[in-house]
Write an enzyme that holds these catalytic residues in place. Sequence first.
Site, PDB file in Angstrom:
ATOM      1  N   ARG A  67       0.875  -1.252  -0.080  1.00 14.36           N
ATOM      2  CA  ARG A  67      -0.052  -0.032   0.093  1.00 14.36           C
ATOM      3  C   ARG A  67       0.957   1.272  -0.232  1.00 14.36           C
ATOM      4  NH1 ARG A  67      -2.534  -0.102   6.066  1.00 14.36           N
ATOM      5  NH2 ARG A  67      -0.406  -0.497   7.117  1.00 14.36           N
ATOM      6  N   CYS A 106       3.255   8.856  -5.260  1.00 15.91           N
ATOM      7  CA  CYS A 106       4.243  10.066  -5.065  1.00 15.91           C
ATOM      8  C   CYS A 106       3.086  11.118  -4.882  1.00 15.91           C
ATOM      9  CB  CYS A 106       5.221  10.093  -6.178  1.00 15.91           C
ATOM     10  SG  CYS A 106       5.997  11.927  -5.819  1.00 15.91           S
ATOM     11  N   ASN A 117      -5.174   7.152   4.414  1.00 15.22           N
ATOM     12  CA  ASN A 117      -4.962   6.509   5.583  1.00 15.22           C
ATOM     13  C   ASN A 117      -3.257   6.740   6.000  1.00 15.22           C
ATOM     14  OD1 ASN A 117      -5.988   4.199   7.411  1.00 15.22           O
ATOM     15  ND2 ASN A 117      -3.941   3.585   6.973  1.00 15.22           N
ATOM     16  N   GLU A 118      -3.339   7.260   6.943  1.00 12.34           N
ATOM     17  CA  GLU A 118      -1.827   7.460   7.535  1.00 12.34           C
ATOM     18  C   GLU A 118      -0.810   7.892   6.677  1.00 12.34           C
ATOM     19  OE1 GLU A 118      -1.648   4.122  11.144  1.00 12.34           O
ATOM     20  OE2 GLU A 118      -0.680   3.467   9.331  1.00 12.34           O
ATOM     21  N   GLU A 157      -7.556   4.074  15.732  1.00 13.06           N
ATOM     22  CA  GLU A 157      -7.024   2.666  15.588  1.00 13.06           C
ATOM     23  C   GLU A 157      -6.354   2.520  17.083  1.00 13.06           C
ATOM     24  OE1 GLU A 157      -4.880   1.540  12.347  1.00 13.06           O
ATOM     25  OE2 GLU A 157      -6.040   2.657  11.152  1.00 13.06           O
ATOM     26  N   TRP A 184       3.617  -6.324  13.247  1.00 13.62           N
ATOM     27  CA  TRP A 184       4.715  -5.792  12.443  1.00 13.62           C
ATOM     28  C   TRP A 184       5.687  -5.325  13.204  1.00 13.62           C
ATOM     29  CZ3 TRP A 184       4.697  -1.156  14.791  1.00 13.62           C
ATOM     30  CH2 TRP A 184       3.400  -0.722  15.474  1.00 13.62           C
ATOM     31  N   GLN A 204      -2.353 -11.234   8.873  1.00 14.43           N
ATOM     32  CA  GLN A 204      -3.409 -12.287   9.278  1.00 14.43           C
ATOM     33  C   GLN A 204      -2.869 -12.720  10.632  1.00 14.43           C
ATOM     34  OE1 GLN A 204      -1.448 -16.036   7.409  1.00 14.43           O
ATOM     35  NE2 GLN A 204      -1.944 -14.685   5.769  1.00 14.43           N
ATOM     36  N   HIS A 214      -2.476 -10.125  13.161  1.00  9.92           N
ATOM     37  CA  HIS A 214      -2.718  -8.858  13.811  1.00  9.92           C
ATOM     38  C   HIS A 214      -4.315  -9.282  14.474  1.00  9.92           C
ATOM     39  CE1 HIS A 214      -4.209  -4.807  14.649  1.00  9.92           C
ATOM     40  NE2 HIS A 214      -2.719  -4.510  14.120  1.00  9.92           N
TER      41      HIS A 214
HETATM   42  C1  GAL Z   1      -2.053   0.979  10.933  1.00  8.87           C
HETATM   43  C2  GAL Z   1      -2.754   1.109   9.738  1.00  8.87           C
HETATM   44  C3  GAL Z   1      -3.984  -0.093   9.429  1.00  8.87           C
HETATM   45  C4  GAL Z   1      -3.252  -1.260   9.981  1.00  8.87           C
HETATM   46  C5  GAL Z   1      -2.729  -1.445  11.276  1.00  8.87           C
HETATM   47  C6  GAL Z   1      -1.975  -2.456  11.718  1.00  8.87           C
HETATM   48  O1  GAL Z   1      -0.720   1.697  10.862  1.00  8.87           O
HETATM   49  O2  GAL Z   1      -3.569   2.277   9.501  1.00  8.87           O
HETATM   50  O3  GAL Z   1      -4.616  -0.133   8.437  1.00  8.87           O
HETATM   51  O4  GAL Z   1      -2.447  -1.614   9.008  1.00  8.87           O
HETATM   52  O5  GAL Z   1      -1.774  -0.248  11.221  1.00  8.87           O
HETATM   53  O6  GAL Z   1      -1.510  -2.314  13.146  1.00  8.87           O
END
Ligand code: GAL
Length: 634
Positions: free
Chosen positions: A105, A109, A143-144, A316, A324, A365, A367
Amino acid sequence: MLRTLGTCYYPEHWPEEIWAEDAARMVAAGLTWVRIGEFSWSRLEPVPGDLRFEWLERAIAVLGDAGLKVVLGTPTATPPRWMVKRHPDMLAHDAKGRPRGFGSRRHYCFSHAGYVDECKRITRLIAERFGRNPHVAAWQTDNEYGCHDTTISYSPSARAAFQTWLEAQFDADIQALNAAWGNVFWSMDYDAFADVELPNLTVTEANPAHVQAFRRFSSDQVVAFNRAQVEIIRAHSDAPISHNYMGRITDFDHFQVGDDLEIATWDSYPLGFLEDRVGVDAALQRAYARQGDPDFQAFHHDLYRAVGKGRWWVMEQQPGPVNWAPYNPSPLPGMVRLWSWEAFAHGAEAVCYFRWRQAPFAQEQLHAGMLRPDSADAPAMQEAMEVAAEIKDAPELQPVQAPVGLLFDYDADWAWATQPQGQGLSYFGLVFNLYRALRRQGLSVDILRPETRDFSGYKLLFAPGMMHMSDDLKQALAQANAHVVYGPRSGARDQNFCIPTPLPPALPGLDVTVARLESLRPDMAIPLADGGQVTGYLEELEGHAEVVMQTVDGAAVVMETGRQIYCGGWLDEAGFDRLVRHCAQQAGVTVRQMPEGVRLRETATEAFWFNYSNHAVQTDVGTLPPAGVLRQEL
Ligand code: GAL
């Protein structure tokens, strides 16, 4: 303002038959909000021009009819594969000049005009279709921004846009640029704006003035990209517009993006951040592995309250292990509740858990969600329901001014990154270390943007490390009815990254001059007389201001005159604690030393105590269990 909860949901990931049951369970759990849509472009427009909005309309209807309010995201963080075929040069380029490819994702640019037009088109179509939908109660752009290191791009589009940006900055006068940047050095003079390259791929370091200008430009591109979407949504909807920012992402000026939005939100992953972003400290990481850093979330709550001009959410919230970070432990039982309450204590209007159901496929998967992949409740569900029950009875949120203000300046963060002068020295690190010291003394803090000029109501102000300070900011701080703490590196550079004369910090009413500076190896800390150390960075201070902290060898480290205080070193915990206590005492601010892992946040009507440690702790207000939250009405 009521306190509310929500979740992030991806109807396109699940069979339509289960949407209604999902919605009913969200409502039963006490949730108010559901954010959807932000990655759904390939299902909204599977081939160019073939719009399939019906499923989204049905999803919004199902969620809304169940009683939920929808936050609708624009899908521009995930351009579909066909988009890259259509605009092969839309990809950002990394510092080595390589395009960043399709398959995850944020592969775009900010400077690519063709992609910007595509984003405007899809935003317009979505806003036209859903702008007056009664269930769409808020919006999210993209998003972010900046996630995965995506603010800065060294693409050909970025180079062309940078040249245009510079031409405007320097009134089309290339000699003015040469003079301002000092391009006489190493024969770097340019004849034309069209010759200015991006500051990557140079043989050795590029001119810091060039690097800093490119960072300012890159930030402006994010602001413009966001504004383009906002203007379109506004034309079709009265609902507030937000963007979800991140932890310790400083590559663009969030205050400027926030100026175009009604609400700031951020994505809080305390355990992921501890491993990935707080900074490496094995003992701290071990002690707080299941709880998160005791100050990192609070810092961002305070930062984004300022970015949102008072209105902010956690969009979130980590609900369990993420996928991650280098290590991904489960939270200590009670932490999901603690994190939620901490956000409310700092003024959040809403806390939304990411995500509703764990996905059995693709990158995330592993998360956690509120539900397991088999739809059974995951542990976060119980804690979220507890919070839902508690906020029902809690009083409404009251905005309040803290006694301490702390300036945060994105431009200073870029300046330190452009010229750290010593490994590991960063503006964010400096500001955050001071913030921690303030919190260890039980103080509540307001973070202030660098354009603030009215400081009334604050007793104590901190403006650390702002490498460029305009004269009117210096004047406003000098005239504030507060004690003000500056340094290190305050006012160290002019607008174009050159050393000004008179030499820094050149603060009105404070006779202190930085005569020389040095950075220190990690094994070279310099002890302070009366406790604590200088670590990493030290300035040699001249002048007639009073010395209030010094090294064991008698070199001045902190000097003051009246209410103006200058700190010429990066101090360790004990050193910053002493500095904070000294300044608080001068300013008449009461401090309360917090037990290890315990933090306090006060509002006008409530005091909240949080125990981030994994054992019970005795406090002034009683014993706090591990992950304990105590709310006192004042
Ligand atoms: C954020 C993101 C989400 C998801 C999440 C996972 O950075 O906005 O889409 O990827 O992390 O922790």
